[in-house]
Design a protein around this motif. Structure first.
Motif, PDB file in Angstrom:
ATOM      1  N   PRO A 256       0.868  -1.208  -0.038  1.00  0.00           N
ATOM      2  CA  PRO A 256      -0.110  -0.014   0.151  1.00  0.00           C
ATOM      3  C   PRO A 256       0.812   1.031  -0.200  1.00  0.00           C
ATOM      4  O   PRO A 256       1.917   1.470   0.475  1.00  0.00           O
ATOM      5  CB  PRO A 256      -1.120   0.125   1.279  1.00  0.00           C
ATOM      6  N   GLU A 257       0.297   2.314  -0.383  1.00  0.00           N
ATOM      7  CA  GLU A 257       0.425   3.966  -0.306  1.00  0.00           C
ATOM      8  C   GLU A 257       0.470   4.796  -0.027  1.00  0.00           C
ATOM      9  O   GLU A 257      -1.408   4.691  -0.251  1.00  0.00           O
ATOM     10  CB  GLU A 257       1.215   4.326  -2.156  1.00  0.00           C
ATOM     11  N   ILE A 258       0.422   5.621  -0.079  1.00  0.00           N
ATOM     12  CA  ILE A 258      -0.227   6.742   0.430  1.00  0.00           C
ATOM     13  C   ILE A 258      -0.779   7.709  -0.502  1.00  0.00           C
ATOM     14  O   ILE A 258      -0.240   7.866  -1.656  1.00  0.00           O
ATOM     15  CB  ILE A 258       0.674   8.290   1.399  1.00  0.00           C
ATOM     16  N   LEU A 259      -1.889   7.433  -0.321  1.00  0.00           N
ATOM     17  CA  LEU A 259      -2.519   8.691  -1.513  1.00  0.00           C
ATOM     18  C   LEU A 259      -3.515   9.932  -1.441  1.00  0.00           C
ATOM     19  O   LEU A 259      -4.039   9.684  -0.482  1.00  0.00           O
ATOM     20  CB  LEU A 259      -4.327   7.785  -2.575  1.00  0.00           C
ATOM     21  N   CYS A 260      -3.229  10.499  -2.231  1.00  0.00           N
ATOM     22  CA  CYS A 260      -3.523  11.928  -1.555  1.00  0.00           C
ATOM     23  C   CYS A 260      -3.089  13.120  -2.374  1.00  0.00           C
ATOM     24  O   CYS A 260      -2.785  12.389  -3.998  1.00  0.00           O
ATOM     25  CB  CYS A 260      -2.445  12.436  -0.305  1.00  0.00           C
ATOM     26  N   ASN A 261      -2.955  13.845  -2.690  1.00  0.00           N
ATOM     27  CA  ASN A 261      -2.319  15.310  -3.430  1.00  0.00           C
ATOM     28  C   ASN A 261      -1.467  16.050  -2.604  1.00  0.00           C
ATOM     29  O   ASN A 261      -2.179  16.350  -1.788  1.00  0.00           O
ATOM     30  CB  ASN A 261      -3.856  15.794  -4.147  1.00  0.00           C
ATOM     31  N   SER A 262      -0.285  16.251  -3.084  1.00  0.00           N
ATOM     32  CA  SER A 262       0.589  16.990  -2.695  1.00  0.00           C
ATOM     33  C   SER A 262       1.191  18.223  -3.373  1.00  0.00           C
ATOM     34  O   SER A 262       1.538  17.685  -4.508  1.00  0.00           O
ATOM     35  CB  SER A 262       1.395  15.993  -2.027  1.00  0.00           C
ATOM     36  N   VAL A 263       0.823  19.412  -2.721  1.00  0.00           N
ATOM     37  CA  VAL A 263       1.698  20.259  -3.208  1.00  0.00           C
ATOM     38  C   VAL A 263       1.368  20.897  -4.935  1.00  0.00           C
ATOM     39  O   VAL A 263       1.665  20.991  -5.756  1.00  0.00           O
ATOM     40  CB  VAL A 263       3.216  20.568  -3.464  1.00  0.00           C
ATOM     41  N   GLY A 264       0.059  20.433  -4.502  1.00  0.00           N
ATOM     42  CA  GLY A 264      -0.845  20.829  -6.329  1.00  0.00           C
ATOM     43  C   GLY A 264      -0.513  20.051  -7.510  1.00  0.00           C
ATOM     44  O   GLY A 264      -1.245  19.685  -8.149  1.00  0.00           O
ATOM     45  N   THR A 265      -0.117  18.333  -7.004  1.00  0.00           N
ATOM     46  CA  THR A 265      -0.836  17.661  -7.226  1.00  0.00           C
ATOM     47  C   THR A 265      -1.502  16.438  -6.879  1.00  0.00           C
ATOM     48  O   THR A 265      -0.660  16.218  -5.677  1.00  0.00           O
ATOM     49  CB  THR A 265       1.216  17.136  -8.627  1.00  0.00           C
ATOM     50  N   PHE A 266      -1.930  15.338  -8.508  1.00  0.00           N
ATOM     51  CA  PHE A 266      -2.419  13.896  -7.523  1.00  0.00           C
ATOM     52  C   PHE A 266      -0.958  12.722  -7.145  1.00  0.00           C
ATOM     53  O   PHE A 266      -0.123  12.996  -8.682  1.00  0.00           O
ATOM     54  CB  PHE A 266      -3.213  13.498  -7.895  1.00  0.00           C
ATOM     55  N   GLY A 267      -0.925  12.001  -6.380  1.00  0.00           N
ATOM     56  CA  GLY A 267      -0.239  10.830  -6.762  1.00  0.00           C
ATOM     57  C   GLY A 267       0.178  10.338  -5.609  1.00  0.00           C
ATOM     58  O   GLY A 267      -1.130  10.086  -4.619  1.00  0.00           O
ATOM     59  N   TYR A 268       0.719   9.391  -4.811  1.00  0.00           N
ATOM     60  CA  TYR A 268       0.973   8.678  -4.097  1.00  0.00           C
ATOM     61  C   TYR A 268       2.578   8.316  -3.822  1.00  0.00           C
ATOM     62  O   TYR A 268       3.351   8.001  -4.191  1.00  0.00           O
ATOM     63  CB  TYR A 268       0.535   6.940  -4.765  1.00  0.00           C
ATOM     64  N   ALA A 269       2.326   8.316  -2.301  1.00  0.00           N
ATOM     65  CA  ALA A 269       4.094   8.222  -2.118  1.00  0.00           C
ATOM     66  C   ALA A 269       4.222   6.410  -1.662  1.00  0.00           C
ATOM     67  O   ALA A 269       3.383   6.249  -0.524  1.00  0.00           O
ATOM     68  CB  ALA A 269       4.304   8.941  -0.458  1.00  0.00           C
ATOM     69  N   SER A 270       5.095   6.378  -1.724  1.00  0.00           N
ATOM     70  CA  SER A 270       5.483   4.601  -1.675  1.00  0.00           C
ATOM     71  C   SER A 270       7.173   4.507  -0.974  1.00  0.00           C
ATOM     72  O   SER A 270       7.794   4.822  -0.329  1.00  0.00           O
ATOM     73  CB  SER A 270       6.516   3.864  -2.761  1.00  0.00           C
ATOM     74  N   PRO A 271       6.332   3.182   0.875  1.00  0.00           N
ATOM     75  CA  PRO A 271       7.590   3.043   1.619  1.00  0.00           C
ATOM     76  C   PRO A 271       8.149   2.024   0.696  1.00  0.00           C
ATOM     77  O   PRO A 271       8.662   1.200   0.027  1.00  0.00           O
ATOM     78  CB  PRO A 271       6.717   2.258   2.813  1.00  0.00           C
ATOM     79  N   ASP A 272      10.089   2.530   1.447  1.00  0.00           N
ATOM     80  CA  ASP A 272      10.496   1.195   1.554  1.00  0.00           C
ATOM     81  C   ASP A 272      10.808   0.168   2.398  1.00  0.00           C
ATOM     82  O   ASP A 272      11.417   1.424   3.375  1.00  0.00           O
ATOM     83  CB  ASP A 272      11.915   2.234   0.408  1.00  0.00           C
ATOM     84  N   CYS A 273      10.453  -0.831   2.540  1.00  0.00           N
ATOM     85  CA  CYS A 273      10.819  -1.733   3.810  1.00  0.00           C
ATOM     86  C   CYS A 273      12.681  -1.324   4.185  1.00  0.00           C
ATOM     87  O   CYS A 273      12.401  -1.356   5.617  1.00  0.00           O
ATOM     88  CB  CYS A 273      10.574  -3.142   3.786  1.00  0.00           C
ATOM     89  N   ALA A 274      13.413  -1.238   3.271  1.00  0.00           N
ATOM     90  CA  ALA A 274      14.255  -0.733   3.808  1.00  0.00           C
ATOM     91  C   ALA A 274      15.107   0.043   4.410  1.00  0.00           C
ATOM     92  O   ALA A 274      15.808   0.166   5.427  1.00  0.00           O
ATOM     93  CB  ALA A 274      15.869  -1.332   2.626  1.00  0.00           C
ATOM     94  N   LYS A 275      14.187   1.219   4.089  1.00  0.00           N
ATOM     95  CA  LYS A 275      14.493   2.157   5.464  1.00  0.00           C
ATOM     96  C   LYS A 275      13.350   3.111   4.978  1.00  0.00           C
ATOM     97  O   LYS A 275      13.078   4.354   4.633  1.00  0.00           O
ATOM     98  CB  LYS A 275      15.538   3.390   4.299  1.00  0.00           C
ATOM     99  N   PHE A 276      12.270   2.422   5.569  1.00  0.00           N
ATOM    100  CA  PHE A 276      11.337   3.233   5.992  1.00  0.00           C
ATOM    101  C   PHE A 276      10.667   4.557   6.479  1.00  0.00           C
ATOM    102  O   PHE A 276       9.638   5.130   6.722  1.00  0.00           O
ATOM    103  CB  PHE A 276      10.359   2.278   6.524  1.00  0.00           C
ATOM    104  N   SER A 277      12.033   4.504   7.451  1.00  0.00           N
ATOM    105  CA  SER A 277      11.712   5.983   8.709  1.00  0.00           C
ATOM    106  C   SER A 277      12.451   6.811   8.276  1.00  0.00           C
ATOM    107  O   SER A 277      12.411   7.764   7.986  1.00  0.00           O
ATOM    108  CB  SER A 277      12.738   5.698   9.346  1.00  0.00           C
TER     109      SER A 277
END
Length: 467
Positions: free
Chosen positions: A173-194
């Motif tokens: 799963p990813e964060i689904l949102c709009n951000s700074v004027g665009t639609f999109g998604y933010a993806s976690p990386d299990c190796a460096k999720f923080s």
């Protein structure tokens, strides 16, 4: 920590208006876990690995399935000053909500989601705050007695209905949102999720600010890929979803003012995905948008609007009307194989005087989908509660293993869990619990009793639940 405030109320409502079907009533036991305002949303997830979903709202989590033992995720330090009529002041826990007199928001917590980000077998908690603020991951300490380490993973989650879902189809799963004027998604990386999550824009910049309303995902065109829904149309995921590629936008007036969560679902059973959402998160209206076979000159799918609840009671055949439908979920409540709508009135979405009918009962409903002949449908309203409402998020899970979806709400009235139960009843008791049709002519595509057909799938028949 333990001993939340609990109120048990059995509310009885009906299901299965199919001739010859077994008569089952649906009941909801109401648990008021906390009376203070900590979050505009709440959710379920197994945090202690005992196999039962736990309740998460604001800084707290409660052990499921009884929810009598409470623990802290982060310190609940927020207080507001309440001025009493006699001039004295009182420090009240949480943000200023039901106990206050003016509008306020739980700035650090609007939404909660549960996922094992670091792959250690223990679920963590992801939160979004007021639109435009960061997303945080809280790392499960694997003990009930310690606060959870917090990591900022995304800087600005915009939109008032962001979600956390698998957009790309990779099982993550990813964060689904709009951000700074665009639609999109933010993806976690299990190796460096923080670390900060990478944001993939699927649109160019547009007039989509922090408080844009209406967002969701679903396969609109039936190609097996998740598309992104927003109030003014939908963005088609390309076959090769390359980073930086702009998705094709198909304009459609789903909800001009912007509603809440949006879903792609075949409502009338014709094989095409329709769109389900509320019409205005701070106004009135609940409906679905039927995808037609016809396309416009540019080849975009066309949609027919079906608003089955609006401002006036006479606009709903059962006489139901309420405002501020700011949270919505689509889930099969009665086990008939069709998804139903769960929504309600967002209590004080803009405070005690900021929206239509702010003092009206804070209702919570589920609208039962019934299909009929020639593509006709009906949405039968069932009142769950009249003194809780919704916030910006509705959590759904089967918390006790009875195969019935239970609900959790977080808002300015506190945190509520609704345990879903059923019981078999006589024909007469079932008939007496049915919502009555008050305005037969309301709506543009409603059912007559003789038009009702058998719904797909077998209804659940769980063991009777104790009160």
């Amino acid at each position: 920590m333990n001993l939340p405030r609990i109120l048990s109320v059995g509310l009885v409502f009906a299901a299965f208006p199919v001739l010859g079907a077994e008569r089952i009533l649906h009941e909801f036991k109401k648990l008021h876990l906390d009376k203070y305002y900590w979050s505009e949303g709440a959710n379920f997830g197994d945090l202690n690995r005992d196999g039962h979903p736990d309740a998460i709202s604001g800084p707290y989590w409660w052990e499921g399935p009884k929810f009598t033992i409470r623990h802290e995720i982060y310190p609940p330090v927020t207080r507001f000053t309440l001025k009493k009529p006699d001039g004295t002041e009182e420090q009240v826990p949480g943000f200023e909500g039901f106990f206050g007199k003016k509008n306020a928001y739980s700035t650090d917590n609007f939404f909660s989601f549960v996922h094992d980000f670091d792959g250690d077998g223990w679920n963590n908690v992801l939160t979004y705050g007021l639109p435009g603020t960061p997303a945080y991951v809280y790392i499960n300490p694997k003990t009930n007695d310690n606060h959870w380490a917090r990591h900022q993973v995304f800087d600005a989650v915009d939109n008032e209905s962001p979600t956390f879902a698998d957009v790309t189809g990779d099982g993550k799963p990813e964060i689904l949102c709009n951000s700074v004027g665009t639609f999109g998604y933010a993806s976690p990386d299990c190796a460096k999720f923080s670390a900060r999550w990478q944001f993939t824009s699927i649109s160019g910049k547009g007039p989509w600010g922090n408080f844009n309303h209406g967002l969701g995902i679903g396969d609109v065109n039936g190609d097996g890929r998740m598309d992104i829904l927003e109030r003014g149309g939908w963005w088609e995921q390309p076959k090769q979803n390359q980073s930086g590629a702009i998705w094709a936008r198909h304009p459609a007036a789903f909800s001009p003012g912007g509603g809440a969560q949006m879903f792609a679902y075949d409502v009338n059973g014709d094989g095409a995905a329709d769109v389900v959402t509320s019409i205005a998160g701070h106004g009135y209206g609940l409906g679905w948008y039927e995808q037609l076979k016809e396309k416009d000159a540019e080849g975009n799918p066309q949609f027919r609007t079906h608003v089955f609840m609006n401002k006036e009671p006479a606009e709903n055949r059962y006489g139901v009307a309420f405002s501020q439908l700011h949270a919505l979920e689509l889930v099969d409540m009665d086990g008939d194989g069709l998804k139903d709508i769960v929504t309600g009135k967002c209590f004080w979405a803009h405070g005690p005087s900021g929206d239509p009918d702010p003092g009206a009962p804070a209702v919570l409903y589920w609208f039962q989908l019934v299909r009929g002949v020639k593509g006709s449908v009906d949405w039968i309203p069932h009142l769950i509660d009249s003194d809780s409402g919704v916030g910006r998020q509705i959590g759904v899970a089967d918390v006790n293993g009875d195969r019935l979806p239970d609900l959790i709400i977080g808002n300015k009235k506190g945190t509520y869990v609704f345990i879903h139960e059923t019981r078999k009843v006589s024909e007469s008791e079932w008939a007496g619990a049915q919502p009555s049709v008050k305005y037969p002519g309301a709506g543009d595509q409603q059912l007559r009793a003789e038009d009702v057909i058998q719904r797909t799938g077998a209804p659940r028949n769980p063991a009777p639940q104790s009160k």
